[in-house]
Motif scaffolding. Structure first.
Motif, PDB file in Angstrom:
ATOM      1  N   ASP A 130       0.486  -1.349   0.064  1.00  0.00           N
ATOM      2  CA  ASP A 130      -0.693   0.090   0.417  1.00  0.00           C
ATOM      3  C   ASP A 130       0.565   0.607   0.306  1.00  0.00           C
ATOM      4  O   ASP A 130       1.388   1.717   1.105  1.00  0.00           O
ATOM      5  CB  ASP A 130      -1.128   0.050   1.191  1.00  0.00           C
ATOM      6  CG  ASP A 130      -2.357  -1.238   0.955  1.00  0.00           C
ATOM      7  OD1 ASP A 130      -2.150  -1.415   0.066  1.00  0.00           O
ATOM      8  OD2 ASP A 130      -2.437  -1.197   2.171  1.00  0.00           O
ATOM      9  N   LEU A 131       1.093   2.044  -0.732  1.00  0.00           N
ATOM     10  CA  LEU A 131       1.638   3.369  -1.233  1.00  0.00           C
ATOM     11  C   LEU A 131       0.583   4.513  -0.831  1.00  0.00           C
ATOM     12  O   LEU A 131      -0.425   4.278  -1.555  1.00  0.00           O
ATOM     13  CB  LEU A 131       2.638   3.191  -2.551  1.00  0.00           C
ATOM     14  CG  LEU A 131       3.656   2.338  -2.670  1.00  0.00           C
ATOM     15  CD1 LEU A 131       4.455   2.116  -3.750  1.00  0.00           C
ATOM     16  CD2 LEU A 131       4.390   1.803  -1.099  1.00  0.00           C
ATOM     17  N   ALA A 132       1.024   5.445  -0.889  1.00  0.00           N
ATOM     18  CA  ALA A 132       0.565   6.558  -1.150  1.00  0.00           C
ATOM     19  C   ALA A 132       1.382   7.711  -2.268  1.00  0.00           C
ATOM     20  O   ALA A 132       2.440   6.917  -2.586  1.00  0.00           O
ATOM     21  CB  ALA A 132       0.701   7.258   0.446  1.00  0.00           C
ATOM     22  N   ALA A 133       0.208   8.877  -2.362  1.00  0.00           N
ATOM     23  CA  ALA A 133       0.594   8.777  -3.459  1.00  0.00           C
ATOM     24  C   ALA A 133       2.642  10.122  -3.329  1.00  0.00           C
ATOM     25  O   ALA A 133       2.415  10.500  -1.932  1.00  0.00           O
ATOM     26  CB  ALA A 133      -0.355  10.297  -3.934  1.00  0.00           C
ATOM     27  N   GLY A 134       3.734  10.004  -4.287  1.00  0.00           N
ATOM     28  CA  GLY A 134       4.410  10.577  -3.572  1.00  0.00           C
ATOM     29  C   GLY A 134       6.077   9.799  -4.703  1.00  0.00           C
ATOM     30  O   GLY A 134       5.288   9.399  -5.793  1.00  0.00           O
ATOM     31  N   THR A 135       6.803  10.006  -4.162  1.00  0.00           N
ATOM     32  CA  THR A 135       8.431   9.708  -4.610  1.00  0.00           C
ATOM     33  C   THR A 135       9.612   8.271  -4.034  1.00  0.00           C
ATOM     34  O   THR A 135       8.817   8.299  -2.786  1.00  0.00           O
ATOM     35  CB  THR A 135       8.852  11.080  -5.424  1.00  0.00           C
ATOM     36  OG1 THR A 135       8.491  11.697  -6.464  1.00  0.00           O
ATOM     37  CG2 THR A 135       9.813  10.085  -6.280  1.00  0.00           C
ATOM     38  N   TYR A 136       8.914   7.382  -4.566  1.00  0.00           N
ATOM     39  CA  TYR A 136       9.711   6.259  -4.039  1.00  0.00           C
ATOM     40  C   TYR A 136      10.804   6.153  -5.055  1.00  0.00           C
ATOM     41  O   TYR A 136      11.061   5.679  -5.606  1.00  0.00           O
ATOM     42  CB  TYR A 136       9.287   5.477  -3.212  1.00  0.00           C
ATOM     43  CG  TYR A 136       7.501   5.171  -3.157  1.00  0.00           C
ATOM     44  CD1 TYR A 136       7.596   4.904  -1.773  1.00  0.00           C
ATOM     45  CD2 TYR A 136       6.372   5.972  -4.130  1.00  0.00           C
ATOM     46  CE1 TYR A 136       6.531   5.853  -0.291  1.00  0.00           C
ATOM     47  CE2 TYR A 136       5.312   6.115  -2.551  1.00  0.00           C
ATOM     48  CZ  TYR A 136       5.361   5.823  -1.962  1.00  0.00           C
ATOM     49  OH  TYR A 136       4.382   6.045  -1.080  1.00  0.00           O
ATOM     50  N   GLU A 137      12.308   4.817  -3.194  1.00  0.00           N
ATOM     51  CA  GLU A 137      13.380   4.698  -4.758  1.00  0.00           C
ATOM     52  C   GLU A 137      13.146   3.273  -4.548  1.00  0.00           C
ATOM     53  O   GLU A 137      12.792   3.112  -3.155  1.00  0.00           O
ATOM     54  CB  GLU A 137      14.225   5.498  -3.746  1.00  0.00           C
ATOM     55  CG  GLU A 137      15.474   4.985  -4.300  1.00  0.00           C
ATOM     56  CD  GLU A 137      17.207   5.033  -3.587  1.00  0.00           C
ATOM     57  OE1 GLU A 137      17.527   5.584  -3.624  1.00  0.00           O
ATOM     58  OE2 GLU A 137      17.262   5.594  -2.415  1.00  0.00           O
ATOM     59  N   LEU A 138      13.395   3.032  -6.167  1.00  0.00           N
ATOM     60  CA  LEU A 138      14.002   1.106  -5.723  1.00  0.00           C
ATOM     61  C   LEU A 138      15.385   1.064  -6.420  1.00  0.00           C
ATOM     62  O   LEU A 138      15.875   1.693  -6.885  1.00  0.00           O
ATOM     63  CB  LEU A 138      12.845   0.789  -7.290  1.00  0.00           C
ATOM     64  CG  LEU A 138      11.475   1.202  -7.072  1.00  0.00           C
ATOM     65  CD1 LEU A 138      10.404   1.056  -8.695  1.00  0.00           C
ATOM     66  CD2 LEU A 138      10.754   0.346  -5.864  1.00  0.00           C
ATOM     67  N   TYR A 139      15.965   0.550  -5.227  1.00  0.00           N
ATOM     68  CA  TYR A 139      16.967   0.186  -5.612  1.00  0.00           C
ATOM     69  C   TYR A 139      17.941  -1.801  -4.994  1.00  0.00           C
ATOM     70  O   TYR A 139      16.878  -2.098  -4.396  1.00  0.00           O
ATOM     71  CB  TYR A 139      17.656   0.980  -4.916  1.00  0.00           C
ATOM     72  CG  TYR A 139      17.326   0.847  -3.095  1.00  0.00           C
ATOM     73  CD1 TYR A 139      18.408   0.145  -1.650  1.00  0.00           C
ATOM     74  CD2 TYR A 139      16.773   1.416  -2.705  1.00  0.00           C
ATOM     75  CE1 TYR A 139      18.035  -0.134  -1.058  1.00  0.00           C
ATOM     76  CE2 TYR A 139      16.853   1.507  -1.016  1.00  0.00           C
ATOM     77  CZ  TYR A 139      17.341   0.831  -0.652  1.00  0.00           C
ATOM     78  OH  TYR A 139      17.434   0.763   1.040  1.00  0.00           O
TER      79      TYR A 139
END
Length: 141
Positions: free
Chosen positions: A114-123
């Protein structure tokens, strides 16, 4: 006690100790982690319609940017590289989301977060992989 197991005094004991260490060390090294995330090696099925599909090869993902709608975001992660890779999802404040997917070559795994609106890093958090370019941005709107 160490003297008794030295190669000069008991070569069999020294050999058994070396074999045990060789077996145990890779298992301990593969257990890296951090935070509340857990590891999986193809333990979770890939969601039926993943919003984000990521293929990891040796030290890069198949894209530098991904996007998804806010809410339950399904991920499919494929390791098409020749070495073990991971996938970590992290918010700008450092919070990790979901499991840390940890895949040996040729494996795949799924994850729904579950993710809210925004920017996330994938690594990939395998040492040296993120620095080599195995990172991307996920924009959730």
């Amino acid at each position: 006690m160490l003297k008794a197991m030295s190669a000069n005094r008991n070569p069999r004991a020294a050999r058994r100790l070396a074999v045990a260490a060789a077996v145990a060390f890779p298992m301990l090294a593969a257990c890296g982690g951090g935070g509340a995330s857990t590891n999986t090696n193809s333990a979770d099925p890939i969601p039926a319609s993943p919003a984000v599909s990521i293929t990891g090869t040796d030290n890069k993902f198949d894209a530098k940017t991904y996007s998804a709608k806010a809410g339950a975001v399904g991920f499919a992660y494929y390791n098409k590289g020749n070495v073990t890779h991971s996938l970590v999802i992290k918010a700008a404040d450092g919070t990790r989301f979901g499991k840390r997917l940890f895949l040996t070559p040729g494996k795949q795994a799924g994850l729904t977060v579950d993710l809210a609106a925004g920017t996330y890093e994938l690594y990939c958090d395998v040492p040296g992989h993120k620095d080599a370019g195995m990172d991307a941005t996920l924009t959730v709107g």
